[in-house]
Design an enzyme around this catalytic site. Sequence first.
Site, PDB file in Angstrom:
ATOM      1  N   ARG A 210      31.691  40.573  61.616  1.00  0.00           N
ATOM      2  CA  ARG A 210      32.131  39.182  61.120  1.00  0.00           C
ATOM      3  C   ARG A 210      33.141  39.290  59.670  1.00  0.00           C
ATOM      4  O   ARG A 210      33.556  38.312  59.354  1.00  0.00           O
ATOM      5  CB  ARG A 210      31.124  38.354  61.150  1.00  0.00           C
TER       6      ARG A 210
ATOM      7  N   ASP B 293      22.134  44.246  54.079  1.00  0.00           N
ATOM      8  CA  ASP B 293      23.091  43.166  53.868  1.00  0.00           C
ATOM      9  C   ASP B 293      22.393  42.053  53.345  1.00  0.00           C
ATOM     10  O   ASP B 293      22.865  40.937  53.139  1.00  0.00           O
ATOM     11  CB  ASP B 293      23.861  42.795  55.388  1.00  0.00           C
TER      12      ASP B 293
ATOM     13  N   GLY C   1      15.684  34.250  62.680  1.00  0.00           N
ATOM     14  CA  GLY C   1      14.182  34.265  63.482  1.00  0.00           C
ATOM     15  C   GLY C   1      13.208  33.451  62.814  1.00  0.00           C
ATOM     16  O   GLY C   1      12.973  33.192  61.784  1.00  0.00           O
TER      17      GLY C   1
ATOM     18  N   ASN D 217      27.021  38.503  55.948  1.00  0.00           N
ATOM     19  CA  ASN D 217      27.651  38.901  57.189  1.00  0.00           C
ATOM     20  C   ASN D 217      29.070  38.364  57.343  1.00  0.00           C
ATOM     21  O   ASN D 217      29.940  38.985  57.922  1.00  0.00           O
ATOM     22  CB  ASN D 217      26.961  37.988  58.389  1.00  0.00           C
TER      23      ASN D 217
ATOM     24  N   ARG E 269      44.700  49.232  27.184  1.00  0.00           N
ATOM     25  CA  ARG E 269      44.496  50.278  28.024  1.00  0.00           C
ATOM     26  C   ARG E 269      43.396  51.654  27.697  1.00  0.00           C
ATOM     27  O   ARG E 269      43.092  51.697  26.632  1.00  0.00           O
ATOM     28  CB  ARG E 269      45.891  50.836  28.613  1.00  0.00           C
TER      29      ARG E 269
ATOM     30  N   ASN F  32      50.965  48.479   8.521  1.00  0.00           N
ATOM     31  CA  ASN F  32      51.270  47.338   9.093  1.00  0.00           C
ATOM     32  C   ASN F  32      52.508  47.650  10.093  1.00  0.00           C
ATOM     33  O   ASN F  32      53.574  48.431   9.679  1.00  0.00           O
ATOM     34  CB  ASN F  32      52.106  46.483   7.855  1.00  0.00           C
TER      35      ASN F  32
END
Length: 451
Positions: A15, A100, A137, A224, A329, A373
């Site tokens: 799924r 899961d 369940g 799921n 970065r 600067n």
Amino acid sequence: MKRNTLILAAGKSTRMKSKKSKVLHEILGKSALAYVVDLAHDIESDEIFVIVGPQEENIQLIFGEELNYVTQQQQLGTGDAVACAAPFLEEGTTLILYADVPCLCLDSLQKLYDFHEKKKNDLSILSVTIDNPHGYGRIVRDEFGVCAIVEHADATEEQCKIKEINSGILLMNTNDLKTYITELTPSNVQGELYLTDLVEIFRNEGLQVDAMCIEDEEEIVGINTRRQLAVATKVMQERINHYWMDNGVTLISPETIFIEESVEIEPDVVILPGTYLKGDTYVSTDCEIGPEVTLDSTFVGVGTHVLRSTVMQAEIGDNTRVGPYAYIRPNTVIGDNCRIGDFVEIKNSVIGSGTKVSHLTYVGDADLGEDINVGSGVVFVNYDGKLKQRSAIEDGAFIGCNTNIIAPLHVGKGAYIAAGTTLTEDVPGDSLAIGRSRVTIKSNWKEKSRE
Ligand code: UD1
Ligand code: CA
């Protein structure tokens, strides 16, 4: 007596509609399986077994040698998954976790262990009462306790109304598990071996089975589908944000702020909307971060403001201003009392304390001293098409607007570079470098050009 933990991760993930297993999908930068593995460590398991599908060698590569891996060749159900690991289990208890189900709390697991011991159970179930039990369940009780777990697909109309559901987390006596796991049969609607059928078998054998009901249904959300992944992300986001607010951090509009579990923040930090803090980021006291900032594995010193910027694997000192719209970065170190302004990109460079790089500038592979600067539109030309080269600018230098610094170069202490210079030679300290074509003025040119 060993504490064994089994993590079921062999499901098909149909799924999720993904190339990779659902248990490797991330919730705030960490995979679902990693959350569950951490829980297994935190509950002080002696042995951790991960049940993986036959195509999941990468799970083994990611998590390494400290876990035991058992391959379930065919996905015949949760009962079969546990049966695959059963021969390796040593005497003691066995805890079943689902890879899961990543939002489960350590506290609930500890309570389950206490419940199991205090009640002298042979099998304990972690259950939850929820308004919409569809798909789960159901816990069926009688006067002696829990007598069965009935899967949604197999439940009668009456059983479908039961709101207490099986979270999937079970704790049991390992010897009993090993004895009775062989008795499961696929006589159900899905034709699978249900682990949950152990409940009925245990009861028929006169063993003690009970369920401990927890209140917070958020803990058992399964991932799921991508929608459920979003729900789990929201649960985790709220949990982490609440933690930081309880520890003295102001979050303005917390639903728009995402902080990964690995981040650390000191009290009296203010975080503004749209901010994402990732990896090993550390934010010191009195900082203001945001709006719209991403910090990835970045250290930020005391009293610094970062506004609408992206900073990755960098270090920023105290009382510095970064942004708006700066892009910092990896391998950049920025000192104290600096000013990094708009549309400035810095990569693999050191910016000394008190230095200002205020607008529209690229600094790549350079070491800048203190109190320099850097004017607007300066480019550190670090790449000659083959090699990246470094440049160094010493303390107190003045780099005029629109200067190109062709690396490798050295500019001495207090030197001046005139605006518009393309610098190709080293500059000694305290001198002026000027390198631009002369301007020619043609007077009355407009009139003459019309004749
Ligand atoms: C299961 C429970 C159900 C419970 C629900 C809670 C059973 C029969 N049912 O249903 O009572 O309410 O979880 O979320 O156990 N897996 C394997 N191998 C398999 C099948 C599954 O390793 O052959 C793993 C999956 O990767 C997953 C876990 O077991 O991590 C649960 O399987 P899943 O198919 O999602 O069970 P549910 O139908 O959700
Ligand atoms: Ca599930």
